[in-house]
Write an enzyme that holds these catalytic residues in place. Structure first.
Site, PDB file in Angstrom:
ATOM      1  N   HIS A  41     -37.319 -12.218  55.430  1.00 12.91           N
ATOM      2  CA  HIS A  41     -37.319 -11.823  54.030  1.00 12.91           C
ATOM      3  C   HIS A  41     -37.783 -10.558  53.745  1.00 12.91           C
ATOM      4  O   HIS A  41     -37.274  -9.520  53.120  1.00 12.91           O
ATOM      5  CB  HIS A  41     -37.733 -12.867  52.938  1.00 12.91           C
ATOM      6  N   GLU A  42     -38.832 -10.304  54.004  1.00  8.85           N
ATOM      7  CA  GLU A  42     -39.688  -9.017  54.094  1.00  8.85           C
ATOM      8  C   GLU A  42     -38.964  -8.012  54.830  1.00  8.85           C
ATOM      9  O   GLU A  42     -38.878  -6.680  54.655  1.00  8.85           O
ATOM     10  CB  GLU A  42     -40.981  -9.156  54.528  1.00  8.85           C
ATOM     11  N   HIS A  45     -36.219  -6.556  53.041  1.00 13.00           N
ATOM     12  CA  HIS A  45     -36.503  -5.500  52.450  1.00 13.00           C
ATOM     13  C   HIS A  45     -36.697  -4.222  52.906  1.00 13.00           C
ATOM     14  O   HIS A  45     -36.352  -3.173  52.383  1.00 13.00           O
ATOM     15  CB  HIS A  45     -37.913  -5.863  51.351  1.00 13.00           C
TER      16      HIS A  45
HETATM   17 ZN   LIG Z   1     -38.916 -10.183  48.417  1.00  7.47          ZN
END
Ligand SMILES: [Zn+2]
Length: 175
Positions: A41-42, A45
């Protein structure tokens, strides 16, 4: 891009200024489905940053504006009430609204990062098709906290808006 471990629980984040992915100890050192989900998830980003994904860019730009607005808002609001100036009070309410705008902009950024995470984990063979349900659970739980934050921000803002509308329509203010 550098990947570092950092102190603190749930401190995982991507730093767009330093271009560093920082993962909490629990995620960095644990070979679990949940940890892989959070790390991916990171990474999502970081990919958003690399692609200049618009909602993320917009969110980064409005951070200083939101910080300033949320500092001024209560003063404008209280001063407006004390001076019985509805224009000033409305200005306070509108400035409060910037934090709700920020919470709303966070939603597409977070959902997109999670969607990228799931695609990456499967396409790179890190997570098998039978394990993707576990990733879904972790990322959905995180997503709901952002939805809850947005809903509560909207609720607080609407409270002020309706209070002002009621004031405008009702009896003159008691002083
Ligand atoms: Zn996030």
């Amino acid at each position: 891009m550098k990947v570092e471990s950092t102190d603190g629980v749930l401190s995982d984040h991507y730093d767009p200024r330093a271009k560093v992915l920082r993962l909490s100890q629990q995620v960095y050192y644990t070979p679990s489905v949940a940890a892989a989900g959070i790390a991916a998830h990171e990474t999502g980003h970081a990919l958003q940053d690399a692609e200049d994904y618009f909602p993320m860019e917009a969110r980064t730009y409005i951070v200083p504006v939101v910080q300033l607005a949320s500092q001024i808002a209560p003063w404008a609001f209280v001063a407006g009430l004390m001076l019985n100036s509805s224009a000033l009070t409305w200005a306070g309410v509108m400035l409060f609204g910037s934090s709700f705008l920020f919470a709303l902009l966070t939603l597409p950024v977070e959902f997109d990062a999670s969607a990228r995470a799931k695609a990456l984990l499967v396409s790179h063979g890190i997570i098998g098709p039978d394990q993707i349900g576990g990733v879904d659970k972790v990322l959905d739980a995180a997503a709901w906290t952002y939805v809850a934050a947005a809903v509560s921000a909207v609720g607080v803002w609407l409270f002020y808006v309706f209070m002002m509308l009621a004031r405008g329509r009702g009896a003159p203010a008691v002083r």
